[in-house]
Design an enzyme around this catalytic site. Structure first.
Site, PDB file in Angstrom:
ATOM      1  N   LYS A   1      30.059  16.494   4.950  1.00 34.05           N
ATOM      2  CA  LYS A   1      29.392  16.468   3.814  1.00 34.05           C
ATOM      3  C   LYS A   1      28.914  14.759   3.601  1.00 34.05           C
ATOM      4  CE  LYS A   1      27.379  16.497  -0.086  1.00 34.05           C
ATOM      5  NZ  LYS A   1      27.680  17.158  -1.062  1.00 34.05           N
TER       6      LYS A   1
ATOM      7  N   THR B   1      32.947  16.961  -2.972  1.00 34.20           N
ATOM      8  CA  THR B   1      33.126  16.035  -1.964  1.00 34.20           C
ATOM      9  C   THR B   1      33.956  15.143  -1.841  1.00 34.20           C
ATOM     10  OG1 THR B   1      30.347  15.911  -1.847  1.00 34.20           O
ATOM     11  CG2 THR B   1      31.436  14.064  -0.813  1.00 34.20           C
TER      12      THR B   1
ATOM     13  N   CYS C   1      25.778  11.438  -6.090  1.00 29.58           N
ATOM     14  CA  CYS C   1      26.175  11.511  -4.945  1.00 29.58           C
ATOM     15  C   CYS C   1      26.201  10.226  -3.927  1.00 29.58           C
ATOM     16  CB  CYS C   1      25.585  12.866  -4.253  1.00 29.58           C
ATOM     17  SG  CYS C   1      26.078  14.104  -5.326  1.00 29.58           S
TER      18      CYS C   1
HETATM   19  C1  UDX Z   1      21.812  14.372  -2.337  1.00 30.93           C
HETATM   20  C2  UDX Z   1      21.824  14.953  -0.936  1.00 30.93           C
HETATM   21  O1  UDX Z   1      20.094  15.070  -0.660  1.00 30.93           O
HETATM   22  C3  UDX Z   1      22.349  16.436  -0.911  1.00 30.93           C
HETATM   23  O2  UDX Z   1      22.193  17.039   0.220  1.00 30.93           O
HETATM   24  C4  UDX Z   1      23.812  16.252  -1.430  1.00 30.93           C
HETATM   25  O3  UDX Z   1      24.525  17.514  -1.533  1.00 30.93           O
HETATM   26  C5  UDX Z   1      23.978  15.572  -2.694  1.00 30.93           C
HETATM   27  O4  UDX Z   1      23.317  14.355  -2.732  1.00 30.93           O
HETATM   28  P1  UDX Z   1      20.669  14.605  -4.654  1.00 30.93           P
HETATM   29  O5  UDX Z   1      21.748  13.438  -5.197  1.00 30.93           O
HETATM   30  O6  UDX Z   1      20.382  15.724  -5.523  1.00 30.93           O
HETATM   31  O7  UDX Z   1      21.192  15.081  -3.246  1.00 30.93           O
HETATM   32  O8  UDX Z   1      19.244  13.870  -4.403  1.00 30.93           O
HETATM   33  P2  UDX Z   1      18.128  13.557  -2.951  1.00 30.93           P
HETATM   34  O9  UDX Z   1      17.123  14.375  -3.418  1.00 30.93           O
HETATM   35  O10 UDX Z   1      19.198  13.329  -2.151  1.00 30.93           O
HETATM   36  O11 UDX Z   1      17.827  11.949  -3.522  1.00 30.93           O
HETATM   37  C6  UDX Z   1      18.824  10.708  -3.677  1.00 30.93           C
HETATM   38  C7  UDX Z   1      18.269   9.585  -4.064  1.00 30.93           C
HETATM   39  O12 UDX Z   1      17.303   9.000  -2.855  1.00 30.93           O
HETATM   40  C8  UDX Z   1      17.131   9.723  -5.199  1.00 30.93           C
HETATM   41  O13 UDX Z   1      17.443   8.416  -6.252  1.00 30.93           O
HETATM   42  C9  UDX Z   1      16.053   9.514  -4.638  1.00 30.93           C
HETATM   43  O14 UDX Z   1      14.854   9.019  -5.356  1.00 30.93           O
HETATM   44  C10 UDX Z   1      16.211   8.793  -3.486  1.00 30.93           C
HETATM   45  N1  UDX Z   1      15.390   8.865  -2.359  1.00 30.93           N
HETATM   46  C11 UDX Z   1      15.126  10.072  -1.522  1.00 30.93           C
HETATM   47  C12 UDX Z   1      14.652   7.794  -1.882  1.00 30.93           C
HETATM   48  O15 UDX Z   1      14.526   6.659  -2.417  1.00 30.93           O
HETATM   49  N2  UDX Z   1      13.754   8.050  -0.785  1.00 30.93           N
HETATM   50  C13 UDX Z   1      13.538   9.264  -0.218  1.00 30.93           C
HETATM   51  O16 UDX Z   1      12.871   9.114   0.756  1.00 30.93           O
HETATM   52  C14 UDX Z   1      14.431  10.109  -0.486  1.00 30.93           C
END
Ligand code: UDX
Length: 463
Positions: free
Chosen positions: A224, A132, A280
């Site tokens: 992204k 990214t 991320c």
């Molecule tokens: C994210 C993106 O989803 C993914 O597409 C990208 O490639 C990389 O970044 P990731 O960091 O693995 O992926 O985690 P993700 O499942 O998206 O959750 C990110 C954060 O948001 C977590 O801390 C999670 O607890 C929080 N979250 C997620 C919430 O607080 N509420 C939600 O409804 C969803």
């Protein structure tokens, strides 16, 4: 999954950087029948991977790495000459963390990877960005390659962002919901189409189709960051509504359910709680603001600053609730919690991961510790990483050990172990039956029934 007959035609691939991204891609593409080389500067990591040990938790990945190694199609090396000689297409998968001196992305690892590989390239080679990055990076890489590649090399750049989510990474790579290809010429596009044959064949076998979107460099780079900015905004939106619910007596969980039934809104990423973290979303929304500002378009994404602030405020809300529940006076710097024993349940940024980067749970643990509380953290998988990054906190080896004599429990990562914990069985262990559900993941009624005072984020306990 048995590899297809045509696998011997598949281009050789190298993945530069063997973190979550590079290792998962390398193992999945070896599984799809490519000859794959993972390149990294970290000799210990390369040795571990070659021995079949994945140094982080990702479901299904260890099996795939081991199968790839056993098939002879997958190897890991620190030698860029091996990667250059063994592959036709080179994917940049190195980290782009937040700069230590600002909010923009640190591209040092990208530059180092390109400079390391370029002198070993000969003839036609495709260098594809997956990391990214700020929009404009692909063109910069073209210039870097021209500068560092030998005269007989003819490297081309393309951009092909990834969207993998930790915990689902293997499936996200093998079954992407879309493929975005930013390229200048037909050769790059055709080469990448051959690289993607395997995922298309798998999709066809499963009766799916993967949309391919061909774009210019800038759009591919921006897809992204824009996707992550949208997801972060959606989470902060529901967390802003949580603040409003707390002030008005509404219930954010019920609100989110009602909103999610609107197909234009959708139910995903509307889980209110202690907010987003990880490697991320937090750094990507900051990097997007920094890049937009450089491009003179800062005003367009100023709202992301607010998204960040809402996210940070949710952490402070836990501190405030802890003060209220423990009946402590709050000074200008927040509640004073000296002597309170608090069990923090969760350290990782989300469940089923051992990743503690920018984890809200750990940030709250540190805030509670800073306010004088005696904090004990328990996390099923993230303990070691948490201990390494925050040795000042105390860690427990089990849920029960964390809860022993605690005045307050704070559930900050929604692990199944916490969601399914029996509140009646935990009650005799603690000194105070007080619980803050920072992820709205517990069964309120069951905790009430077992005699606990329960507080969630985003609704007000009826008086
Ligand atoms: C994210 C993106 O989803 C993914 O597409 C990208 O490639 C990389 O970044 P990731 O960091 O693995 O992926 O985690 P993700 O499942 O998206 O959750 C990110 C954060 O948001 C977590 O801390 C999670 O607890 C929080 N979250 C997620 C919430 O607080 N509420 C939600 O409804 C969803």
């Amino acid at each position: 999954m048995p590899p297809d007959h045509s696998v011997h035609d598949r281009p050789g691939l190298s993945f530069l950087g063997t973190g979550y991204l590079g290792t998962t891609y390398a193992a999945c593409y070896a599984e799809l029948g490519h000859r794959v080389i993972g390149l990294d500067v970290d000799t210990a990591k390369v040795a571990a991977l070659n021995a079949g040990t994945v140094p982080f938790h990702e479901p299904g990945l260890t099996e795939l790495v081991r199968r790839g190694l056993a098939s002879g199609r997958l190897e890991f090396t620190t030698d860029p000459a091996v990667a250059a000689a063994g592959a036709d297409v080179h994917f940049l998968c190195v980290g782009t963390p937040q700069r230590p001196d600002g909010t923009g992305a640190d591209l040092d690892q990208v530059a180092a990877a390109v400079r390391t590989l370029a002198p070993h390239l000969h003839g036609r080679a495709l260098v594809v960005g997956k990391s990214t990055v700020p929009v404009g990076t692909a063109e910069w890489i073209e210039r870097l390659l021209r500068k560092h590649a030998p005269d007989d090399a003819d490297p081309e750049v393309a951009w092909c962002p990834e969207f993998l989510q930790e915990g689902h990474a293997v499936d996200d790579v093998l079954r992407p919901d879309r493929i975005v290809v930013g390229a200048r010429g037909d050769w790059a596009r055709e080469t990448l189409a051959r690289v993607h044959d395997g995922v298309h064949e798998l999709a066809a076998r499963e009766g799916r189709e993967i949309p391919v979107l061909e774009t210019d460099f800038a759009t591919a780079e921006l897809v992204k960051t824009a996707a992550n900015a949208f997801l972060a905004t959606k989470i902060s939106f529901i967390n802003a509504m949580a603040e409003l619910c707390e002030a008005s007596g509404a219930d954010v969980a019920a609100l989110a359910r009602a909103l999610g039934h609107d197909s234009r809104i959708g139910p995903e990423f509307l889980r209110a709680g202690v907010g987003f973290g990880g490697g991320c979303l937090p750094k990507d929304i900051r990097a997007l603001q920094a890049r937009a500002h450089q491009l003179g378009a800062g005003a367009a994404v100023r709202f992301l600053h607010e998204v960040d602030l809402i996210n940070q405020r949710r952490r402070e809300r836990v501190l405030q609730l802890a003060g209220e529940l423990l009946d402590r006076t709050a000074g200008p710097a927040g509640p004073e919690l000296a002597g309170s024993r608090i069990a923090v349940l969760g350290a990782t940024f989300k469940p089923d991961s051992d990743d503690v980067r920018d984890a809200p749970a750990l940030a709250v643990a540190r805030m509670l510790h800073g306010a004088g509380a005696l904090v004990r953290v328990y996390d099923p998988l993230g303990r070691e990483n948490a201990r390494r990054s925050h040795p000042e906190l105390a860690y427990a080896e089990s849920l029960e050990a964390a809860c022993a004599d605690a005045d307050l429990l704070c559930v900050l990562t929604e692990w199944a172990e916490f969601r399914t914990a029996d509140p009646a069985a935990l009650a005799p262990l603690v000194s105070g039956r007080l619980v803050i559900d920072g992820r709205n993941c517990l069964d309120r009624q069951a905790w009430h029934a077992a005699g606990w005072t329960y507080r969630g984020l985003g609704w007000k306990e009826a008086a």
